[in-house]
Design an enzyme around this catalytic site. Structure first.
Site, PDB file in Angstrom:
ATOM      1  N   TRP A  90       0.810  -1.213   0.000  1.00  0.00           N
ATOM      2  CA  TRP A  90       0.000   0.000   0.000  1.00  0.00           C
ATOM      3  C   TRP A  90       0.855   1.281   0.000  1.00  0.00           C
ATOM      4  O   TRP A  90       0.434   2.313   0.515  1.00  0.00           O
ATOM      5  CB  TRP A  90      -0.978   0.017   1.179  1.00  0.00           C
ATOM      6  CG  TRP A  90      -1.925  -1.155   1.131  1.00  0.00           C
ATOM      7  CD1 TRP A  90      -1.810  -2.314   1.829  1.00  0.00           C
ATOM      8  CD2 TRP A  90      -3.097  -1.284   0.318  1.00  0.00           C
ATOM      9  NE1 TRP A  90      -2.840  -3.163   1.517  1.00  0.00           N
ATOM     10  CE2 TRP A  90      -3.656  -2.559   0.589  1.00  0.00           C
ATOM     11  CE3 TRP A  90      -3.751  -0.466  -0.600  1.00  0.00           C
ATOM     12  CZ2 TRP A  90      -4.811  -3.028  -0.028  1.00  0.00           C
ATOM     13  CZ3 TRP A  90      -4.899  -0.924  -1.211  1.00  0.00           C
ATOM     14  CH2 TRP A  90      -5.424  -2.181  -0.932  1.00  0.00           C
ATOM     15  N   LYS A 127      -5.772   0.225  -5.598  1.00  0.00           N
ATOM     16  CA  LYS A 127      -6.401   1.533  -5.694  1.00  0.00           C
ATOM     17  C   LYS A 127      -5.517   2.439  -6.541  1.00  0.00           C
ATOM     18  O   LYS A 127      -4.348   2.118  -6.812  1.00  0.00           O
ATOM     19  CB  LYS A 127      -6.603   2.165  -4.316  1.00  0.00           C
ATOM     20  CG  LYS A 127      -7.792   1.626  -3.539  1.00  0.00           C
ATOM     21  CD  LYS A 127      -8.089   2.485  -2.312  1.00  0.00           C
ATOM     22  CE  LYS A 127      -9.363   2.025  -1.615  1.00  0.00           C
ATOM     23  NZ  LYS A 127      -9.723   2.911  -0.480  1.00  0.00           N
ATOM     24  N   ASP A 347     -33.033   1.358 -16.909  1.00  0.00           N
ATOM     25  CA  ASP A 347     -33.682   2.110 -15.835  1.00  0.00           C
ATOM     26  C   ASP A 347     -33.674   3.607 -16.143  1.00  0.00           C
ATOM     27  O   ASP A 347     -32.747   4.132 -16.757  1.00  0.00           O
ATOM     28  CB  ASP A 347     -32.947   1.857 -14.521  1.00  0.00           C
ATOM     29  CG  ASP A 347     -33.455   2.731 -13.397  1.00  0.00           C
ATOM     30  OD1 ASP A 347     -34.598   2.510 -12.966  1.00  0.00           O
ATOM     31  OD2 ASP A 347     -32.727   3.647 -12.978  1.00  0.00           O
ATOM     32  N   GLU A 401     -37.737   1.793 -19.427  1.00  0.00           N
ATOM     33  CA  GLU A 401     -38.578   2.290 -18.343  1.00  0.00           C
ATOM     34  C   GLU A 401     -38.856   3.766 -18.616  1.00  0.00           C
ATOM     35  O   GLU A 401     -38.148   4.652 -18.169  1.00  0.00           O
ATOM     36  CB  GLU A 401     -37.890   2.129 -16.986  1.00  0.00           C
ATOM     37  CG  GLU A 401     -38.830   2.466 -15.830  1.00  0.00           C
ATOM     38  CD  GLU A 401     -38.109   2.884 -14.563  1.00  0.00           C
ATOM     39  OE1 GLU A 401     -38.686   2.708 -13.479  1.00  0.00           O
ATOM     40  OE2 GLU A 401     -36.996   3.419 -14.648  1.00  0.00           O
TER      41      GLU A 401
END
Length: 692
Positions: A90, A127, A347, A401
């Site tokens: 890290w 990350k 959606d 939708e």
């Protein structure tokens, strides 16, 4: 093969509908924008499908030739970018990426195996460390990451390298949803949520769904599953609609391979799997999602308030930006190719189609549909998306939708439309809510009921439904709950005598049958609602003590013969079998034969069958005369009042069926017609079949 679409000077959708003539220039312009964009894409790539491969370039991928890992990310506003993770303890700034020249902001890094001593591998947690345009330094998750996991202790999320050494074995999976559903007349959709599909108080998994729920869906007779909340989302209670990581299936349900096994097993059972795709907005969260990923507010969105949804507390995509189109189109291809999904329910299409997002919308008229209030960039993206889906998988389906009813949403692209296969019939559940909430049974207007259920233009294929997950949420009520309310907790035992329950069970069945046989070319239900699930959906949250008590489905209720839930489930099975056996969904509009307001009876023909719905609370009429679509002998093949469905068995209670013979009568207009007489039972739907 690339199909070149050509629009006639006057698009076919305009030729067929004179009301659209004033909008012809805008409809033509939409087609031209689509053709121009598609042609430009094909200049850069051989096809739209080849173009939609950003996920194969961006993100983290192993290079077997150079024996190392590539990391690439589009971050045009970033000043510095680093990749770090458990592979380097890290250490944030050990591995800097380089800004590629003339790339419009693409950062790239290659890490040979020897550099990381093989510690960067499948399963590594990673990350980015981004020095943003706003001067901030933040730990971020790559936009194209394929798996995101949560730290059980700190509760923060990080990316996980996901590139298994052995590819998933799909075998001979070549499922074609259109072919399978055509055999049944159309899609019969079982809307489901993986996490709350189990009876336990907790989060269900992909494997549990495969083992326990797929067999239920098969037994019920549905041929399609619509899976919600698949893309990763940090807040479980968002129902999956605040997506953070668009290429990562939610890890709270299991691994990507377990999701693939679910889809593969569904296909083996003859069931298609449609994904609920959220490309209408994305989560605001900075730590977990793509918002401000490069330190600007306009990476995937427009800057300022235009980039935020005023009601959803989320961010809006800038569909006019080519990199955003590339991201979203590649996301579609990723789910189709990597997971073999059979299509998408898009959606929030209304929010996408208009700059006002459907909030305080103007009157829905031709100016609203085709004026400057329409979002031309979003319309172009949706058209490209539909083209892509059907180019990659011709047997897939897309569902919009959209509550606005914009003309052309389900019209083929080459006819001037946007290209969806189906739209959701959202006015139908609204109608049932209104009537169950505000109108006494004896005042139900059968003409209005007919109009709502049949209110669609020819060719506008519609998914009919009485209720979906929307009506099952806390703050709303399912149809069963509206009909029976608290009585469900005390009187669903078969030994109980309760008029509220009797009424609720009777109307629950009738509402479903009339919706499924009149409302559209596909039918949908939300899991558990078919047997009248008594609990609303309430995800764990601070207000309920983070409880899972209402974020599950209590299947045991429908398995218990001493409870009346099983009666509703049996009826649903019989109804689905009726739809399939007689190809009702593909039969087109029903033909109205009689509306008897006095006796609250609606009679119609559909797919060669005769349907009689007596909605009256008390009036059962012997020797009731009704018009017959055809002379001859008729018999009842389904009655909602059968004892196996929780009724009283007054007509057609089992295998034996009474026969009804027509007789001829010359009416006042001089036309001879066929009639017959039946026992017209109150709060009952009867389905008749003729015997030639």
């Amino acid at each position: 093969m690339n199909v070149q679409h050509t629009l006639t000077p006057l698009p076919r959708m305009v030729e067929r509908d004179a009301w659209l003539r004033p909008a012809a220039p805008e409809i033509i312009a939409r087609g031209e924008r689509f053709r121009n964009r598609l042609n430009n894409i094909r200049k850069w790539s051989r096809s739209l499908s080849d173009y939609a491969n950003a996920h194969l370039y961006f993100g983290i991928h192993y290079d077997p030739v150079r024996h190392g890992w590539w990391f690439r990310e589009w971050l045009p506003g970033a000043k510095e970018v680093f990749l770090f993770g458990d592979f380097n303890d890290w250490e944030r700034t050990q591995y800097p990426a380089e800004l590629m020249p003339d790339s419009n902001g693409i950062w790239s890094l290659f890490l040979p195996d020897k550099t990381t001593h093989g510690k960067l591998r499948h399963g590594s947690r990673v990350k980015m460390y981004v020095h943003g345009a706003d001067g901030t330094w933040m730990d971020r998750i790559p936009a194209y990451i394929r798996r995101v996991v949560q730290n059980e202790t700190t509760k923060d999320y990080c990316g996980q390298v996901w590139e298994p050494p052995t590819p998933f074995d799909w075998g001979d999976d070549h499922y074609n949803l259109n072919i399978y559903t055509a055999r049944d007349g159309g899609p019969l959709i079982y809307e489901a949520h993986i996490g709350m599909a189990q009876e336990k108080e907790g989060v269900g998994t992909y494997d549990e769904f495969t083992e326990k729920i797929l067999p239920r869906v098969k037994e019920l007779g549905y041929n399609t599953i619509q899976l919600m909340a698949i893309a990763e989302h940090p807040y479980y209670g968002s129902f999956g609609y605040h997506v953070s990581n668009f290429f990562a299936p939610s890890s709270r349900f299991g691994t990507p391979e377990e999701l693939k096994r679910l889809v593969k097993r569904a296909h083996e059972m003859g069931i298609g799997v449609v994904m609920d795709l959220v490309h209408s907005h994305y989560v605001k969260n900075v730590n977990e999602g793509i918002n401000r990923l490069d330190g600007t507010d306009h990476l995937y969105s427009q800057p300022g308030p235009a980039g935020e949804h005023p009601q959803w507390d989320s961010m809006l995509f800038d569909y006019g930006k080519y990199e955003v189109q590339h991201f979203l189109l590649s996301n579609i291809k990723y789910w189709l190719d990597e997971f073999h999904f059979d299509g998408f329910r898009f959606d929030g299409v209304t929010s996408m189609l208009y700059h006002h997002h459907g909030i305080n919308a103007p009157e829905w008229n031709i100016d609203a549909y085709f004026g400057d209030g329409a979002n031309r960039d979003a319309i172009l993206y949706l058209t490209l998306a539909n083209e892509l889906v059907h180019e990659i998988r011709p047997g897939a389906i897309t569902i919009a939708e959209d509550v606005s009813g914009m003309p052309g949403v389900t019209v083929p692209i080459y006819d001037g439309g946007i290209g969806f296969d189906y739209r959701l019939g959202m006015a139908i559940p609204d109608f049932w809510i209104e009537y169950l909430k505000d109108v006494p049974d004896e005042q139900w207007n059968l003409y209005r009921m007919w109009e709502v259920l049949c209110n669609r233009l020819p060719g506008v294929r519609t998914v009919a439904y009485c209720e979906s997950h929307d009506q099952a949420l806390v703050g709303d009520k399912t149809i069963a709950f509206r009909l029976m309310d608290k009585e469900m907790y005390f009187s669903m035992n078969r030994e109980s005598q309760n008029l509220v329950i009797d009424r609720g069970i009777a109307l629950h069945k009738m509402i479903r049958l009339i919706t499924a046989t009149l409302g559209g070319e596909a039918y949908l239900t939300f899991m558990g609602n078919e047997f009248g699930h008594p609990e609303w959906i309430d995800f764990p949250r601070e207000g309920n003590g983070w409880s899972y008590a209402h974020a599950r489905r209590m299947w045991s209720l429908a398995d218990a013969d001493y409870l009346r839930y099983i009666d509703l489930q049996r009826f649903d099975q019989a109804m689905i079998e009726l739809l399939k056996q007689h190809q009702i969904l593909s039969a087109g509009y029903g033909y109205q034969l009689k509306v008897d307001e006095t006796n609250q009876t609606l009679i119609y023909e559909q797919a060669g069958l005769l349907f009689v719905f007596n909605w009256h609370p008390t009036a059962s009429i012997p020797d009731y005369e009704l018009p017959a679509p055809k002379a001859g002998k008729w018999r009842v093949i389904l009655s909602s009042d059968e004892t196996r469905f929780g009724g009283t068995g007054r007509v057609h209670d089992g295998a034996a069926s009474e026969e009804y013979f027509t007789y001829a009568r010359t009416d006042g207009d001089g036309i001879t017609r066929s009639y017959m007489r039946i026992y017209n039972v109150n709060r009952t739907a009867l389905v008749f079949e003729t015997e030639d």
